[in-house]
Design an enzyme around this catalytic site. Structure first.
Site, PDB file in Angstrom:
ATOM      1  N   GLN A  61      41.809  42.853  38.943  1.00 48.08           N
ATOM      2  CA  GLN A  61      42.142  43.529  37.559  1.00 48.08           C
ATOM      3  C   GLN A  61      41.160  44.684  37.338  1.00 48.08           C
ATOM      4  O   GLN A  61      40.245  44.689  37.818  1.00 48.08           O
ATOM      5  CB  GLN A  61      41.909  42.461  36.557  1.00 48.08           C
ATOM      6  N   SER A 103      39.303  38.331  43.122  1.00 48.33           N
ATOM      7  CA  SER A 103      39.556  37.532  42.046  1.00 48.33           C
ATOM      8  C   SER A 103      41.148  37.493  42.157  1.00 48.33           C
ATOM      9  O   SER A 103      41.653  36.616  43.106  1.00 48.33           O
ATOM     10  CB  SER A 103      39.476  38.089  40.917  1.00 48.33           C
ATOM     11  N   LEU A 104      42.010  37.972  41.230  1.00 44.55           N
ATOM     12  CA  LEU A 104      43.415  37.754  41.357  1.00 44.55           C
ATOM     13  C   LEU A 104      43.844  38.044  42.701  1.00 44.55           C
ATOM     14  O   LEU A 104      44.962  37.746  43.487  1.00 44.55           O
ATOM     15  CB  LEU A 104      44.094  38.430  40.229  1.00 44.55           C
ATOM     16  N   ARG A 130      48.144  31.956  35.117  1.00 39.98           N
ATOM     17  CA  ARG A 130      46.703  32.222  35.419  1.00 39.98           C
ATOM     18  C   ARG A 130      46.187  33.101  34.202  1.00 39.98           C
ATOM     19  O   ARG A 130      45.150  33.027  33.516  1.00 39.98           O
ATOM     20  CB  ARG A 130      46.141  32.847  36.707  1.00 39.98           C
ATOM     21  N   HIS A 143      35.522  34.213  35.129  1.00 42.96           N
ATOM     22  CA  HIS A 143      34.465  33.724  36.115  1.00 42.96           C
ATOM     23  C   HIS A 143      33.313  33.103  35.788  1.00 42.96           C
ATOM     24  O   HIS A 143      32.111  33.313  35.954  1.00 42.96           O
ATOM     25  CB  HIS A 143      34.287  34.605  37.279  1.00 42.96           C
ATOM     26  N   GLN A 172      37.888  28.849  41.713  1.00 44.36           N
ATOM     27  CA  GLN A 172      37.724  30.149  41.525  1.00 44.36           C
ATOM     28  C   GLN A 172      37.657  30.755  40.050  1.00 44.36           C
ATOM     29  O   GLN A 172      36.966  31.693  39.661  1.00 44.36           O
ATOM     30  CB  GLN A 172      38.722  31.041  42.241  1.00 44.36           C
TER      31      GLN A 172
END
Length: 310
Positions: free
Chosen positions: A10, A93-94, A118, A203, A252
């Protein structure tokens, strides 16, 4: 050269991303169509013609960035390049979901739906304004962990969330605690401490409600062994077992993105070239700061692909 494919997270989103790929490559256009069908809406219209504030909403940005990455991958495949020829895949991440879809572990449609879930779950986990994230520049990860421990007051959370490169670590948590961490970091010698324009504190432990949602969502999705190993965010090591991948995707959500260690791991395993697949060039910049011996190429447009063929 030993190559790895990496996929952005992101923050890389821009209006118009992937449009030139879709116009130049039918296989790239098919990815956007598949994501639109999976979500039951024209996300592609928002990506190409919409408002950046709407695109930046977590629930939109996550599937949109995945779609753009997979469209770029399909365009590469049309020109004879294959992810199967890579040594590893990884994502920030994503981007880990994009990496898994690229390696055939999760279908594109399932990946789009998982990322929509998510994004919604992460946004819902913490009311807007309660959480924050900040980039601390000029301190290493161990020092930032100390800063976060000092900044966390009773009942408030702040954690080292993203270990991006040797000089950039992102903290995440309650807004007041993150602001305290910024001041402590400056006192400890940080070059800068910058609050990030994000809508939720990703996170960190505040994302636990989202982790529970993702555990349930992932239970309903088929995960296969990827065609090449995934360097997992929370382990910074290669994984291929579907059951382990499923559990790591849940971890995660609240765990640190160990990107610096992930790149260092790939370098130690002989990776000499990294291709960043999709929007932007942020990961390429991080890789250069982590290991100058790894060559970086960002691939997100037909012109980028043309240069590979030249």
């Amino acid at each position: 050269m030993t190559r790895a494919f990496v996929f952005p997270g992101q923050g890389a989103q821009t209006i118009g991303m992937g449009k030139a790929l879709a116009e130049a490559y039918p296989a790239a256009k098919a990815i956007f169509d598949e994501v639109d069908d999976a979500l039951g809406e024209k996300l592609s219209t928002l990506i190409w013609e919409g408002d950046i504030d709407a695109l930046t909403l977590t629930q939109n940005a996550q599937p949109a960035l995945m779609a753009t990455s997979l469209a770029a991958l399909r365009a590469l495949e049309a020109e004879g390049f294959s992810v199967a020829d890579a040594a590893y895949v990884a994502g920030h991440s994503l981007g880990e979901y994009s990496a898994l879809a690229a390696a055939g572990a999760i279908s594109v449609a399932d990946t789009a739906r998982l990322l929509r879930t998510r994004g919604q779950a992460m946004q819902a986990a913490v009311p807007v304004g309660v959480g924050a994230m900040a980039a601390l520049l000029g301190l290493d990860f161990a020092t930032v962990q100390e800063v976060a421990a000092e900044a966390a007051a009773e009942g408030e959370v702040v954690q080292a969330a993203n270990d991006n490169d040797p000089g950039q670590v992102v903290v995440s948590g309650h807004k007041a605690a993150v602001e305290r961490a910024c001041e402590i970091a400056k006192a400890r010698g940080a070059k800068r401490a910058v609050l990030l324009p994000v809508s939720a504190p990703f996170h960190c432990a505040l994302m636990e409600p989202a982790a529970q949602v993702m555990a349930q969502a992932l239970d309903d999705v088929e995960i296969l062994a990827p065609c090449v190993p995934l360097i997992a965010n929370v382990e910074a090591a290669a994984v291929t077992d579907p059951a382990l991948i499923r559990s790591l995707l849940v971890k995660q959500v609240t765990g640190s993105v160990r990107w610096r260690e992930s790149v260092a791991y790939m370098g130690a395993q002989g990776v000499t070239e990294i291709w960043e697949i999709g929007a932007g060039k942020a990961l390429s910049g991080m890789v250069r700061r982590i290991d100058r011996d790894i060559a970086c190429t960002a691939i997100g447009t037909p012109d980028d692909i043309a240069k590979l063929k030249a």
